[in-house]
Design an enzyme around this catalytic site. Sequence first.
Site, mmCIF file in Angstrom:
data_model
loop_
_atom_site.group_PDB
_atom_site.id
_atom_site.type_symbol
_atom_site.label_atom_id
_atom_site.label_comp_id
_atom_site.label_asym_id
_atom_site.label_seq_id
_atom_site.Cartn_x
_atom_site.Cartn_y
_atom_site.Cartn_z
ATOM 1 C CG ASN A 204 44.762 43.334 56.412
ATOM 2 O OD1 ASN A 204 44.068 42.918 55.484
ATOM 3 N ND2 ASN A 204 44.523 43.052 57.669
ATOM 4 C CG ASP B 102 47.221 50.258 64.864
ATOM 5 O OD1 ASP B 102 47.687 49.282 64.244
ATOM 6 O OD2 ASP B 102 47.268 50.330 66.114
ATOM 7 C CG PHE C 161 39.927 40.855 57.324
ATOM 8 C CD1 PHE C 161 39.046 41.796 56.810
ATOM 9 C CD2 PHE C 161 40.928 41.294 58.182
ATOM 10 C CE1 PHE C 161 39.154 43.138 57.152
ATOM 11 C CE2 PHE C 161 41.059 42.638 58.517
ATOM 12 C CZ PHE C 161 40.156 43.566 58.005
ATOM 13 C CG ASP D 45 35.307 40.792 59.996
ATOM 14 O OD1 ASP D 45 35.322 41.663 60.886
ATOM 15 O OD2 ASP D 45 35.583 41.022 58.805
ATOM 16 C CE LYS E 201 34.621 44.483 58.515
ATOM 17 N NZ LYS E 201 35.930 43.835 58.370
ATOM 18 N NE ARG F 1 39.910 48.979 57.938
ATOM 19 C CZ ARG F 1 39.767 47.826 58.600
ATOM 20 N NH1 ARG F 1 38.776 46.996 58.319
ATOM 21 N NH2 ARG F 1 40.609 47.500 59.568
HETATM 22 P P1 ITT Z 1 48.768 46.622 58.808
HETATM 23 O O1 ITT Z 1 49.301 46.956 60.202
HETATM 24 O O2 ITT Z 1 49.819 46.273 57.809
HETATM 25 O O3 ITT Z 1 47.809 47.666 58.295
HETATM 26 P P2 ITT Z 1 47.447 44.427 60.222
HETATM 27 O O4 ITT Z 1 46.544 43.337 59.767
HETATM 28 O O5 ITT Z 1 48.658 44.046 61.040
HETATM 29 O O6 ITT Z 1 47.875 45.276 58.929
HETATM 30 P P3 ITT Z 1 46.249 45.868 62.467
HETATM 31 O O7 ITT Z 1 47.444 45.832 63.343
HETATM 32 O O8 ITT Z 1 45.486 47.158 62.414
HETATM 33 O O9 ITT Z 1 46.600 45.504 60.965
HETATM 34 O O10 ITT Z 1 45.187 44.737 62.778
HETATM 35 C C1 ITT Z 1 44.947 44.216 64.031
HETATM 36 C C2 ITT Z 1 44.326 42.865 63.924
HETATM 37 O O11 ITT Z 1 42.925 43.035 63.843
HETATM 38 C C3 ITT Z 1 44.745 42.015 62.727
HETATM 39 O O12 ITT Z 1 44.816 40.665 63.130
HETATM 40 C C4 ITT Z 1 43.627 42.209 61.730
HETATM 41 O O13 ITT Z 1 43.430 41.060 60.934
HETATM 42 C C5 ITT Z 1 42.436 42.418 62.678
HETATM 43 N N1 ITT Z 1 41.469 43.322 62.058
HETATM 44 C C6 ITT Z 1 41.689 44.588 61.623
HETATM 45 N N2 ITT Z 1 40.575 45.090 61.090
HETATM 46 C C7 ITT Z 1 39.631 44.134 61.197
HETATM 47 C C8 ITT Z 1 38.288 44.022 60.803
HETATM 48 O O14 ITT Z 1 37.681 45.002 60.151
HETATM 49 N N3 ITT Z 1 37.634 42.892 61.070
HETATM 50 C C9 ITT Z 1 38.226 41.868 61.710
HETATM 51 N N4 ITT Z 1 39.498 41.879 62.090
HETATM 52 C C10 ITT Z 1 40.205 42.992 61.833
#
Ligand code: ITT
Length: 198
Positions: A10, A66, A142, A145, A163, A169
């Site tokens: 991501n 995660d 993203f 959000d 943010k 995070r």
């Molecule tokens: P990786 O596992 O490769 O790190 P991912 O996007 O699959 O990437 P997650 O499983 O941690 O990561 O993400 C869970 C979901 O939550 C995913 O759809 C992200 O876009 C969303 N997400 C994660 N952090 C966020 C944030 O700060 N704001 C909004 N949405 C977020």
Amino acid sequence: MRKIIFVTGNPHKVKEAKEILLPLGIAVEQNKCGYPEMQEKNLEPIAKFGAEWAANKLKTEVIVDDSGLFIEALGGFPGPYSAYVFDTLGNELMLRLMHGEKNRSSMFKTVIAYCRPGEKALVFRGEVAGEIATSIRGTGGFGYDPIFAVGGRTLGEMNEQEKNKLSHRYRALVKFSEWARGDSNSGSPPCQGDVITS
Ligand code: ITT
């Protein structure tokens, strides 16, 4: 400056981590090698397993992140399934699921897991309390959000700096950076499998 490999697919997470960690003296480099994601009810075991797997595969110290959105009225859903639910439902259908629901309380959580090859991962948690908005608002950020509001504004309505000063995070990465500072000063002894739970 200490450099850390961030294993994630991501790019938004990487951008945020860079902005948060660089002023704290840690440079971030993305690695997209991926890792098996366990089916678990909590984020911690998923992040820990991923970090241990990636550290051993890449033979270097790594972090993984995660994250998940936990909605009170839905019993914590989507929680650890946030990525799958975002990809399948998206924000519009999430709002439809919440239509008419008065209790909009929710929590965004991030678990950062750090690991060196051959060792157990350490975890650093960050959470922010908020509310599910009644409509999609804002074009920043993203993922969830635009539907997750803190203090009346969605994270999508905030700029990156805003943010990154209050997010789940940010809170997890600050804890990681505090630990890393002590770790660097102590000449990097082995982690000994301790888990930081605060
Ligand atoms: P990786 O596992 O490769 O790190 P991912 O996007 O699959 O990437 P997650 O499983 O941690 O990561 O993400 C869970 C979901 O939550 C995913 O759809 C992200 O876009 C969303 N997400 C994660 N952090 C966020 C944030 O700060 N704001 C909004 N949405 C977020």
